[in-house]
Design a protein around this motif. Structure first.
Motif, PDB file in Angstrom:
ATOM      1  N   LYS A  28     -32.084  41.208   5.354  1.00 38.29           N
ATOM      2  CA  LYS A  28     -33.117  42.068   5.915  1.00 38.29           C
ATOM      3  C   LYS A  28     -34.433  41.322   6.086  1.00 38.29           C
ATOM      4  N   PHE A  29     -34.939  41.323   7.312  1.00 38.97           N
ATOM      5  CA  PHE A  29     -36.271  40.789   7.564  1.00 38.97           C
ATOM      6  C   PHE A  29     -36.776  41.309   8.900  1.00 38.97           C
ATOM      7  N   LEU A  30     -38.073  41.235   9.066  1.00 41.36           N
ATOM      8  CA  LEU A  30     -38.746  41.762  10.251  1.00 41.36           C
ATOM      9  C   LEU A  30     -39.225  40.625  11.131  1.00 41.36           C
ATOM     10  N   GLU A  31     -39.144  40.815  12.439  1.00 43.10           N
ATOM     11  CA  GLU A  31     -39.709  39.891  13.416  1.00 43.10           C
ATOM     12  C   GLU A  31     -40.735  40.624  14.264  1.00 43.10           C
ATOM     13  N   ILE A  32     -41.794  39.936  14.629  1.00 48.88           N
ATOM     14  CA  ILE A  32     -42.737  40.442  15.623  1.00 48.88           C
ATOM     15  C   ILE A  32     -42.829  39.398  16.722  1.00 48.88           C
ATOM     16  N   GLY A  33     -42.937  39.848  17.976  1.00 47.22           N
ATOM     17  CA  GLY A  33     -42.912  38.864  19.042  1.00 47.22           C
ATOM     18  C   GLY A  33     -43.412  39.398  20.367  1.00 47.22           C
ATOM     19  N   ALA A  34     -43.300  38.536  21.367  1.00 49.68           N
ATOM     20  CA  ALA A  34     -43.726  38.853  22.723  1.00 49.68           C
ATOM     21  C   ALA A  34     -42.626  38.439  23.692  1.00 49.68           C
ATOM     22  N   MET A  35     -42.653  39.066  24.860  1.00 49.25           N
ATOM     23  CA  MET A  35     -41.688  38.740  25.901  1.00 49.25           C
ATOM     24  C   MET A  35     -42.386  38.721  27.250  1.00 49.25           C
ATOM     25  N   GLY A  36     -41.803  38.004  28.170  1.00 50.31           N
ATOM     26  CA  GLY A  36     -42.345  37.945  29.522  1.00 50.31           C
ATOM     27  C   GLY A  36     -41.290  37.455  30.486  1.00 50.31           C
ATOM     28  N   GLY A  63     -41.030  44.483  18.080  1.00 52.94           N
ATOM     29  CA  GLY A  63     -40.712  44.260  16.679  1.00 52.94           C
ATOM     30  C   GLY A  63     -39.215  44.445  16.497  1.00 52.94           C
ATOM     31  N   ARG A  64     -38.622  43.597  15.675  1.00 52.70           N
ATOM     32  CA  ARG A  64     -37.170  43.665  15.461  1.00 52.70           C
ATOM     33  C   ARG A  64     -36.878  43.582  13.971  1.00 52.70           C
ATOM     34  N   TYR A  65     -36.194  44.600  13.461  1.00 48.39           N
ATOM     35  CA  TYR A  65     -35.845  44.634  12.051  1.00 48.39           C
ATOM     36  C   TYR A  65     -34.361  44.327  11.902  1.00 48.39           C
ATOM     37  N   ASN A  66     -34.064  43.268  11.185  1.00 55.53           N
ATOM     38  CA  ASN A  66     -32.690  42.832  10.976  1.00 55.53           C
ATOM     39  C   ASN A  66     -32.140  43.470   9.707  1.00 55.53           C
ATOM     40  N   PHE A  67     -31.188  44.366   9.859  1.00 56.66           N
ATOM     41  CA  PHE A  67     -30.566  45.031   8.718  1.00 56.66           C
ATOM     42  C   PHE A  67     -29.498  44.157   8.081  1.00 56.66           C
ATOM     43  N   GLN A  69     -26.723  40.494   9.170  1.00 58.89           N
ATOM     44  CA  GLN A  69     -26.577  39.366  10.079  1.00 58.89           C
ATOM     45  C   GLN A  69     -25.997  39.781  11.423  1.00 58.89           C
ATOM     46  N   ARG A  70     -25.515  41.008  11.523  1.00 57.21           N
ATOM     47  CA  ARG A  70     -24.900  41.483  12.761  1.00 57.21           C
ATOM     48  C   ARG A  70     -25.690  42.586  13.473  1.00 57.21           C
ATOM     49  N   VAL A  71     -26.529  43.305  12.743  1.00 54.70           N
ATOM     50  CA  VAL A  71     -27.169  44.496  13.301  1.00 54.70           C
ATOM     51  C   VAL A  71     -28.682  44.423  13.140  1.00 54.70           C
ATOM     52  N   ALA A  72     -29.402  44.706  14.231  1.00 54.02           N
ATOM     53  CA  ALA A  72     -30.865  44.768  14.218  1.00 54.02           C
ATOM     54  C   ALA A  72     -31.309  45.955  15.061  1.00 54.02           C
ATOM     55  N   LEU A  73     -32.528  46.382  14.833  1.00 54.36           N
ATOM     56  CA  LEU A  73     -33.126  47.464  15.615  1.00 54.36           C
ATOM     57  C   LEU A  73     -34.425  46.956  16.211  1.00 54.36           C
ATOM     58  N   ARG A  74     -34.553  47.060  17.544  1.00 52.76           N
ATOM     59  CA  ARG A  74     -35.737  46.527  18.234  1.00 52.76           C
ATOM     60  C   ARG A  74     -36.501  47.648  18.918  1.00 52.76           C
ATOM     61  N   GLY A  75     -37.795  47.672  18.692  1.00 51.58           N
ATOM     62  CA  GLY A  75     -38.693  48.566  19.407  1.00 51.58           C
ATOM     63  C   GLY A  75     -39.672  47.734  20.214  1.00 51.58           C
ATOM     64  N   ALA A  76     -39.990  48.186  21.432  1.00 47.55           N
ATOM     65  CA  ALA A  76     -40.847  47.374  22.308  1.00 47.55           C
ATOM     66  C   ALA A  76     -41.694  48.267  23.199  1.00 47.55           C
ATOM     67  N   ILE A  77     -42.831  47.733  23.602  1.00 47.22           N
ATOM     68  CA  ILE A  77     -43.645  48.315  24.657  1.00 47.22           C
ATOM     69  C   ILE A  77     -43.801  47.254  25.736  1.00 47.22           C
ATOM     70  N   CYS A  78     -43.531  47.621  26.970  1.00 48.46           N
ATOM     71  CA  CYS A  78     -43.564  46.665  28.078  1.00 48.46           C
ATOM     72  C   CYS A  78     -44.358  47.224  29.249  1.00 48.46           C
ATOM     73  N   THR A 106     -39.232  51.278  24.392  1.00 49.78           N
ATOM     74  CA  THR A 106     -37.787  51.241  24.186  1.00 49.78           C
ATOM     75  C   THR A 106     -37.459  51.167  22.707  1.00 49.78           C
ATOM     76  N   LEU A 107     -36.303  51.690  22.358  1.00 47.64           N
ATOM     77  CA  LEU A 107     -35.749  51.581  21.020  1.00 47.64           C
ATOM     78  C   LEU A 107     -34.255  51.309  21.179  1.00 47.64           C
ATOM     79  N   VAL A 108     -33.831  50.101  20.776  1.00 42.10           N
ATOM     80  CA  VAL A 108     -32.445  49.704  21.010  1.00 42.10           C
ATOM     81  C   VAL A 108     -31.858  49.036  19.770  1.00 42.10           C
TER      82      VAL A 108
END
Length: 280
Positions: A28-36, A63-67, A69-78, A106-108
Protein backbone atom coordinates in the motif's frame (compact mmCIF):
# COMPACT_ATOMS: atom_id res chain seq x y z
CA UNK A 1 19.34 -18.61 32.87
CA UNK A 2 21.91 -16.48 31.08
CA UNK A 3 21.11 -18.28 27.84
CA UNK A 4 17.42 -17.48 28.30
CA UNK A 5 18.16 -13.77 28.94
CA UNK A 6 20.40 -13.58 25.87
CA UNK A 7 17.69 -15.27 23.79
CA UNK A 8 15.06 -12.76 24.98
CA UNK A 9 17.39 -9.81 24.30
CA UNK A 10 18.16 -11.16 20.84
CA UNK A 11 14.45 -11.52 20.13
CA UNK A 12 13.71 -7.98 21.31
CA UNK A 13 16.54 -6.58 19.20
CA UNK A 14 15.26 -8.41 16.13
CA UNK A 15 11.69 -7.10 16.40
CA UNK A 16 12.44 -3.70 14.76
CA UNK A 17 14.14 -5.48 11.87
CA UNK A 18 11.22 -7.88 11.47
CA UNK A 19 8.79 -4.97 11.61
CA UNK A 20 10.77 -3.09 8.97
CA UNK A 21 10.74 -6.14 6.72
CA UNK A 22 7.01 -6.56 7.26
CA UNK A 23 6.33 -2.90 6.47
CA UNK A 24 8.49 -3.09 3.38
CA UNK A 25 6.56 -6.12 2.15
CA UNK A 26 3.31 -4.15 2.35
CA UNK A 27 2.32 -2.80 -1.04
CA UNK A 28 0.00 0.00 0.00
CA UNK A 29 1.27 3.42 -1.00
CA UNK A 30 0.02 6.64 -2.54
CA UNK A 31 1.19 8.40 -5.70
CA UNK A 32 0.54 11.98 -6.76
CA UNK A 33 1.25 13.08 -10.30
CA UNK A 34 0.48 14.96 -13.47
CA UNK A 35 -0.46 13.97 -16.99
CA UNK A 36 -0.48 15.63 -20.37
CA UNK A 37 -1.13 14.68 -23.94
CA UNK A 38 -3.72 14.63 -26.72
CA UNK A 39 -7.51 14.57 -26.78
CA UNK A 40 -9.64 13.53 -29.74
CA UNK A 41 -13.33 13.65 -30.62
CA UNK A 42 -15.46 11.28 -32.72
CA UNK A 43 -18.99 12.33 -33.61
CA UNK A 44 -21.23 14.04 -36.13
CA UNK A 45 -18.53 16.39 -37.37
CA UNK A 46 -15.83 13.71 -37.58
CA UNK A 47 -16.58 10.58 -39.64
CA UNK A 48 -13.48 8.79 -38.29
CA UNK A 49 -12.02 8.71 -34.75
CA UNK A 50 -8.79 10.47 -35.73
CA UNK A 51 -9.87 12.78 -38.52
CA UNK A 52 -7.95 15.79 -39.72
CA UNK A 53 -8.32 18.81 -37.45
CA UNK A 54 -9.89 16.91 -34.55
CA UNK A 55 -6.84 16.56 -32.28
CA UNK A 56 -6.88 18.72 -29.16
CA UNK A 57 -4.94 18.72 -25.89
CA UNK A 58 -5.36 17.38 -22.38
CA UNK A 59 -3.63 18.15 -19.06
CA UNK A 60 -4.43 16.97 -15.56
CA UNK A 61 -3.49 16.00 -12.02
CA UNK A 62 -4.09 12.64 -10.39
CA UNK A 63 -3.66 10.60 -7.25
CA UNK A 64 -3.28 6.83 -7.26
CA UNK A 65 -3.57 4.60 -4.21
CA UNK A 66 -2.02 1.16 -4.58
CA UNK A 67 -3.88 -1.40 -2.48
CA UNK A 68 -1.89 -4.40 -3.69
CA UNK A 69 0.68 -5.14 -6.37
CA UNK A 70 -2.23 -5.80 -8.73
CA UNK A 71 -4.94 -3.29 -7.78
CA UNK A 72 -4.91 0.52 -7.54
CA UNK A 73 -7.53 3.26 -7.48
CA UNK A 74 -6.90 6.47 -9.43
CA UNK A 75 -8.74 9.76 -9.15
CA UNK A 76 -8.00 12.61 -11.56
CA UNK A 77 -9.08 16.04 -12.70
CA UNK A 78 -8.34 16.89 -16.33
CA UNK A 79 -8.78 19.87 -18.61
CA UNK A 80 -9.05 19.26 -22.33
CA UNK A 81 -10.33 20.79 -25.54
CA UNK A 82 -11.53 19.08 -28.71
CA UNK A 83 -12.70 20.50 -32.02
CA UNK A 84 -13.80 19.63 -35.55
CA UNK A 85 -15.02 21.32 -38.73
CA UNK A 86 -16.93 20.04 -41.74
CA UNK A 87 -14.49 21.93 -43.93
CA UNK A 88 -11.73 19.45 -43.03
CA UNK A 89 -13.49 16.31 -41.81
CA UNK A 90 -16.81 15.74 -43.58
CA UNK A 91 -19.79 17.47 -45.14
CA UNK A 92 -18.38 20.76 -46.44
CA UNK A 93 -21.82 21.81 -47.71
CA UNK A 94 -23.18 21.68 -44.14
CA UNK A 95 -20.25 23.88 -43.02
CA UNK A 96 -20.62 23.33 -39.27
CA UNK A 97 -17.72 23.61 -36.83
CA UNK A 98 -17.17 23.67 -33.08
CA UNK A 99 -14.72 23.53 -30.23
CA UNK A 100 -15.50 22.26 -26.72
CA UNK A 101 -13.49 22.94 -23.54
CA UNK A 102 -13.99 20.04 -21.13
CA UNK A 103 -13.35 19.66 -17.40
CA UNK A 104 -13.50 16.06 -16.19
CA UNK A 105 -13.31 14.23 -12.84
CA UNK A 106 -12.59 10.50 -13.08
CA UNK A 107 -12.43 7.63 -10.62
CA UNK A 108 -11.08 4.37 -12.03
CA UNK A 109 -9.79 1.11 -10.53
CA UNK A 110 -6.59 -0.02 -12.25
CA UNK A 111 -5.73 -3.69 -12.63
CA UNK A 112 -2.05 -4.44 -13.18
CA UNK A 113 -1.41 -7.31 -15.57
CA UNK A 114 2.02 -7.73 -13.93
CA UNK A 115 2.59 -7.05 -10.19
CA UNK A 116 3.91 -3.54 -9.48
CA UNK A 117 6.01 -2.45 -6.49
CA UNK A 118 8.97 -0.06 -6.99
CA UNK A 119 10.62 -1.31 -3.78
CA UNK A 120 10.80 -4.97 -4.73
CA UNK A 121 12.12 -4.80 -8.28
CA UNK A 122 8.65 -5.05 -9.83
CA UNK A 123 9.13 -1.85 -11.80
CA UNK A 124 7.10 -2.26 -14.97
CA UNK A 125 3.42 -3.12 -15.27
CA UNK A 126 0.90 -2.96 -18.08
CA UNK A 127 -2.59 -2.21 -16.74
CA UNK A 128 -6.23 -1.87 -17.77
CA UNK A 129 -9.01 0.17 -16.20
CA UNK A 130 -12.72 0.99 -16.26
CA UNK A 131 -14.60 3.40 -14.04
CA UNK A 132 -16.83 6.45 -13.97
CA UNK A 133 -16.40 10.13 -14.75
CA UNK A 134 -18.36 13.33 -14.58
CA UNK A 135 -17.51 16.15 -16.97
CA UNK A 136 -18.66 19.59 -17.98
CA UNK A 137 -18.61 20.58 -21.65
CA UNK A 138 -19.04 23.92 -23.36
CA UNK A 139 -19.65 23.56 -27.14
CA UNK A 140 -18.74 26.79 -28.92
CA UNK A 141 -18.74 28.14 -32.47
CA UNK A 142 -16.84 31.02 -34.02
CA UNK A 143 -18.66 33.88 -35.74
CA UNK A 144 -17.09 37.17 -36.80
CA UNK A 145 -13.87 36.18 -34.95
CA UNK A 146 -15.73 35.68 -31.66
CA UNK A 147 -16.52 32.41 -29.88
CA UNK A 148 -20.11 31.86 -28.71
CA UNK A 149 -21.50 29.24 -26.34
CA UNK A 150 -23.94 27.12 -28.32
CA UNK A 151 -26.00 25.39 -25.63
CA UNK A 152 -27.83 28.57 -24.48
CA UNK A 153 -28.78 29.33 -28.11
CA UNK A 154 -30.69 26.07 -28.62
CA UNK A 155 -29.56 25.71 -32.23
CA UNK A 156 -31.77 22.65 -32.84
CA UNK A 157 -34.86 24.27 -31.35
CA UNK A 158 -34.29 23.31 -27.71
CA UNK A 159 -35.63 26.71 -26.59
CA UNK A 160 -38.77 26.46 -28.71
CA UNK A 161 -41.67 25.55 -26.47
CA UNK A 162 -43.00 22.73 -28.62
CA UNK A 163 -43.10 18.90 -28.40
CA UNK A 164 -41.68 18.84 -31.92
CA UNK A 165 -38.28 19.92 -30.60
CA UNK A 166 -35.92 18.44 -27.97
CA UNK A 167 -35.39 19.85 -24.51
CA UNK A 168 -32.11 21.68 -23.78
CA UNK A 169 -29.22 19.25 -23.26
CA UNK A 170 -27.17 19.24 -20.08
CA UNK A 171 -23.62 20.55 -20.11
CA UNK A 172 -22.81 18.38 -17.06
CA UNK A 173 -22.65 14.73 -18.12
CA UNK A 174 -21.55 11.27 -16.97
CA UNK A 175 -19.23 8.98 -18.94
CA UNK A 176 -17.57 5.58 -18.64
CA UNK A 177 -13.75 5.71 -18.92
CA UNK A 178 -12.11 2.63 -20.44
CA UNK A 179 -8.42 2.27 -21.15
CA UNK A 180 -5.04 0.67 -20.83
CA UNK A 181 -1.50 1.77 -20.16
CA UNK A 182 1.93 0.87 -18.93
CA UNK A 183 3.89 2.31 -16.00
CA UNK A 184 7.59 2.12 -15.24
CA UNK A 185 9.24 2.95 -11.92
CA UNK A 186 12.39 4.87 -12.84
CA UNK A 187 13.30 4.98 -9.12
CA UNK A 188 11.56 3.98 -5.91
CA UNK A 189 9.86 7.35 -5.91
CA UNK A 190 9.35 8.31 -9.57
CA UNK A 191 7.00 6.46 -11.94
CA UNK A 192 6.60 7.23 -15.64
CA UNK A 193 3.75 6.01 -17.77
CA UNK A 194 1.78 5.99 -21.00
CA UNK A 195 -2.00 5.95 -20.79
CA UNK A 196 -4.55 5.47 -23.58
CA UNK A 197 -8.25 5.84 -22.84
CA UNK A 198 -11.68 6.39 -24.32
CA UNK A 199 -14.90 7.78 -22.90
CA UNK A 200 -18.24 6.17 -23.56
CA UNK A 201 -20.53 9.23 -23.57
CA UNK A 202 -24.27 9.38 -23.01
CA UNK A 203 -24.75 12.56 -25.01
CA UNK A 204 -24.73 13.37 -28.71
CA UNK A 205 -24.31 17.09 -28.11
CA UNK A 206 -20.61 17.42 -27.37
CA UNK A 207 -20.47 19.10 -30.79
CA UNK A 208 -23.96 20.70 -30.45
CA UNK A 209 -25.09 18.58 -33.44
CA UNK A 210 -27.52 15.67 -33.25
CA UNK A 211 -30.99 15.99 -34.73
CA UNK A 212 -32.74 18.11 -37.35
CA UNK A 213 -32.73 21.72 -38.51
CA UNK A 214 -35.22 23.92 -36.67
CA UNK A 215 -37.68 26.30 -38.28
CA UNK A 216 -35.67 29.55 -38.46
CA UNK A 217 -38.74 31.69 -37.79
CA UNK A 218 -39.53 29.81 -34.58
CA UNK A 219 -35.83 29.72 -33.69
CA UNK A 220 -35.49 33.46 -34.10
CA UNK A 221 -38.13 34.12 -31.44
CA UNK A 222 -37.13 31.32 -29.08
CA UNK A 223 -34.36 32.81 -27.02
CA UNK A 224 -32.40 35.79 -25.84
CA UNK A 225 -30.38 35.92 -29.08
CA UNK A 226 -32.57 34.28 -31.69
CA UNK A 227 -30.82 35.98 -34.61
CA UNK A 228 -27.46 34.50 -33.61
CA UNK A 229 -29.09 31.09 -33.05
CA UNK A 230 -30.42 31.15 -36.63
CA UNK A 231 -27.02 32.09 -38.04
CA UNK A 232 -25.13 29.36 -36.14
CA UNK A 233 -27.77 26.65 -36.60
CA UNK A 234 -27.58 26.72 -40.40
CA UNK A 235 -24.23 27.75 -41.83
CA UNK A 236 -24.71 26.04 -45.18
CA UNK A 237 -26.17 29.00 -47.02
CA UNK A 238 -29.08 26.78 -48.08
CA UNK A 239 -32.58 27.86 -47.07
CA UNK A 240 -35.61 25.75 -46.14
CA UNK A 241 -33.73 22.95 -44.40
CA UNK A 242 -36.08 22.74 -41.42
CA UNK A 243 -37.01 19.18 -40.57
CA UNK A 244 -34.06 17.64 -42.44
CA UNK A 245 -31.23 15.90 -40.64
CA UNK A 246 -28.49 18.10 -39.22
CA UNK A 247 -26.69 15.19 -37.51
CA UNK A 248 -27.15 11.54 -36.63
CA UNK A 249 -29.25 11.15 -33.45
CA UNK A 250 -28.70 7.38 -33.38
CA UNK A 251 -24.99 7.61 -32.48
CA UNK A 252 -23.51 9.18 -29.34
CA UNK A 253 -20.25 11.11 -29.34
CA UNK A 254 -16.92 9.64 -28.16
CA UNK A 255 -13.73 10.98 -26.64
CA UNK A 256 -10.21 9.52 -26.84
CA UNK A 257 -7.10 10.43 -24.84
CA UNK A 258 -3.40 9.65 -25.03
CA UNK A 259 -1.29 10.86 -22.10
CA UNK A 260 2.19 10.77 -20.63
CA UNK A 261 2.10 10.43 -16.84
CA UNK A 262 4.62 11.26 -14.12
CA UNK A 263 4.01 10.50 -10.45
CA UNK A 264 5.84 10.70 -7.15
CA UNK A 265 5.47 7.67 -4.88
CA UNK A 266 4.82 8.46 -1.23
CA UNK A 267 6.17 5.20 0.10
CA UNK A 268 5.59 5.78 3.81
CA UNK A 269 2.39 6.45 5.69
CA UNK A 270 -0.96 5.18 4.45
CA UNK A 271 0.32 1.62 4.84
CA UNK A 272 3.61 1.95 2.94
CA UNK A 273 7.11 1.18 4.11
CA UNK A 274 9.67 2.87 1.93
CA UNK A 275 11.96 5.84 2.30
CA UNK A 276 9.25 8.25 3.28
CA UNK A 277 7.91 11.59 2.28
CA UNK A 278 10.31 14.39 1.45
CA UNK A 279 10.87 16.99 4.15
CA UNK A 280 11.26 20.70 3.58
Amino acid sequence: MKKFIFAVLALLMSLPMLDAQRRRSETKFLEIGAMGGLANYFGDLSPSPFGKGTIGHNIGLFGRYNFTQRVALRGAICFSRVMAADSTTGDEARNLSFRAPITEFTLVPEFNILPFDPRDGRRIAPYVYAGISIFSMKPQAKFNNLWYDLQPLGTEGQNINSPDYPLPYKTLQFAIPLGLGVKFAATENLTLGLDFGMRVLFTDYLDDVSGTYADPTALEGSGVDGDLAVLLANRSGIEQLEGTLRGNPDNKDWLFFGNFTLSYNLLDGLGGGGRGCPSF
